[in-house]
Design a protein around this motif. Structure first.
Motif, short mmCIF file in Angstrom:
data_model
loop_
_atom_site.label_atom_id
_atom_site.label_comp_id
_atom_site.label_asym_id
_atom_site.label_seq_id
_atom_site.Cartn_x
_atom_site.Cartn_y
_atom_site.Cartn_z
N GLU A 18 0.41 -1.14 0.11
CA GLU A 18 0.09 -0.10 0.19
C GLU A 18 0.79 1.35 -0.14
O GLU A 18 0.39 2.41 -0.60
N ASN A 19 2.12 0.98 0.61
CA ASN A 19 2.93 2.70 0.36
C ASN A 19 3.49 2.51 -0.39
O ASN A 19 3.90 3.92 -0.89
N VAL A 20 3.72 1.49 -1.84
CA VAL A 20 4.70 1.71 -2.67
C VAL A 20 3.72 1.94 -4.37
O VAL A 20 4.53 2.15 -4.56
N LEU A 21 2.75 1.00 -3.34
CA LEU A 21 2.37 0.85 -5.62
C LEU A 21 1.90 1.58 -5.87
O LEU A 21 2.88 2.11 -7.33
N PRO A 22 0.98 3.00 -5.00
CA PRO A 22 0.92 4.58 -5.89
C PRO A 22 1.80 5.01 -6.45
O PRO A 22 1.39 5.52 -8.03
N GLU A 23 3.06 5.22 -5.85
CA GLU A 23 4.49 5.54 -6.59
C GLU A 23 4.77 4.77 -7.74
O GLU A 23 5.33 5.77 -8.69
N LEU A 24 4.45 3.52 -7.87
CA LEU A 24 4.64 2.77 -8.97
C LEU A 24 3.83 3.52 -10.62
O LEU A 24 3.99 3.17 -11.48
N LEU A 25 2.57 3.51 -9.97
CA LEU A 25 1.99 3.61 -10.83
C LEU A 25 1.69 4.73 -11.07
O LEU A 25 1.06 5.04 -12.51
N GLU A 26 2.18 6.34 -10.73
CA GLU A 26 2.46 6.86 -10.81
C GLU A 26 3.46 7.15 -12.29
O GLU A 26 3.56 7.82 -13.36
N LYS A 27 4.44 6.50 -11.65
CA LYS A 27 5.44 6.21 -12.91
C LYS A 27 4.96 5.97 -13.74
O LYS A 27 5.86 6.09 -14.77
N THR A 28 4.32 4.59 -13.72
CA THR A 28 3.73 4.21 -15.17
C THR A 28 3.13 4.91 -15.69
O THR A 28 2.96 5.05 -17.00
N LEU A 29 1.83 5.28 -15.59
CA LEU A 29 1.17 6.70 -15.85
C LEU A 29 2.21 7.64 -16.90
O LEU A 29 1.39 8.04 -17.28
N ALA A 30 3.21 7.72 -15.83
CA ALA A 30 4.10 9.00 -16.83
C ALA A 30 4.99 8.83 -17.31
O ALA A 30 4.76 9.26 -18.48
N LYS A 31 4.97 7.11 -18.03
CA LYS A 31 4.99 6.36 -18.92
C LYS A 31 4.31 6.35 -20.37
O LYS A 31 5.09 6.45 -21.48
N GLY A 32 2.90 6.98 -20.22
CA GLY A 32 1.86 6.83 -21.25
C GLY A 32 2.08 5.09 -21.49
O GLY A 32 0.50 4.87 -21.97
N TRP A 33 1.57 4.23 -20.32
CA TRP A 33 2.09 3.21 -20.01
C TRP A 33 0.78 2.68 -18.78
O TRP A 33 -0.45 3.49 -17.97
N ARG A 34 -0.37 2.02 -19.85
CA ARG A 34 -1.72 1.54 -19.11
C ARG A 34 -1.19 -0.44 -18.38
O ARG A 34 -0.01 -0.89 -18.41
N ALA A 35 -2.03 0.25 -17.05
CA ALA A 35 -1.04 -1.05 -16.11
C ALA A 35 -2.63 -1.87 -15.42
O ALA A 35 -3.74 -1.65 -15.94
N LEU A 36 -2.49 -2.93 -15.24
CA LEU A 36 -2.68 -4.33 -15.29
C LEU A 36 -2.42 -4.34 -13.99
O LEU A 36 -1.45 -4.68 -13.20
#
Length: 151
Positions: A18-36
């Motif tokens: 819960e502490n780590v996933l939001p930050e990693l998802l932000e970085k993923t979206l910043a790359k223009g990627w969709r995430a599952l």
């Protein structure tokens, strides 16, 4: 795009998913990627709530695959998805997996370092992927909570 995505293993020591996933998802979206995000069913509602409220000044646009307009979501939470077509990034939590990674650039395997069961299971996944010739990276949290590449 390779037929087998690069797999990055994240070994959490002091932090929780819960502490780590939001930050990693932000970085993923910043790359223009969709995430599952594939996670156990019992975590689905909690993670859904977290992504709306993890920070006062922000939220992560997402949805669940058991709700309307799932195909439109930049981040999709699922406890049942077995195909990742249309996603550049896949996060697997709690031992979950996605058998069809066609089109995926990177898979992130989240390891709860406080669970020997989790660590043992993901060692097995690492060995299986390595034997299959997948490109792998292993990151472990240090005492300050920063990520250090170990392999």
């Amino acid at each position: 795009m390779s037929p087998v995505p690069t797999h990055w293993f994240y070994h959490l020591e002091g932090s929780t998913i819960e502490n780590v996933l939001p930050e990693l998802l932000e970085k993923t979206l910043a790359k223009g990627w969709r995430a599952l995000v594939k996670l156990p069913k019992e975590m689905l509602s909690e993670m859904d709530d977290l992504l709306w409220t993890f920070r006062d000044d922000s939220f992560l646009p997402h949805g669940r695959d058991d709700e309307p307009m799932a195909d439109w979501q930049p981040i999709l939470l699922s406890s049942t998805a077995d195909k990742a077509e249309g996603f550049e990034a896949v996060f697997v939590i709690g031992g979950e997996s996605v058998s069809d990674m066609t089109g995926v650039e990177r898979a992130m395997v989240m390891i709860n370092g406080r669970s020997e069961t989790d660590v043992t299971r993901e060692r097995g996944r690492w060995k299986q992927l390595k034997a299959a010739g997948a490109e792998l990276a292993y990151y472990q949290q240090n005492a300050r909570g920063s990520w250090e590449k170990k392999a």
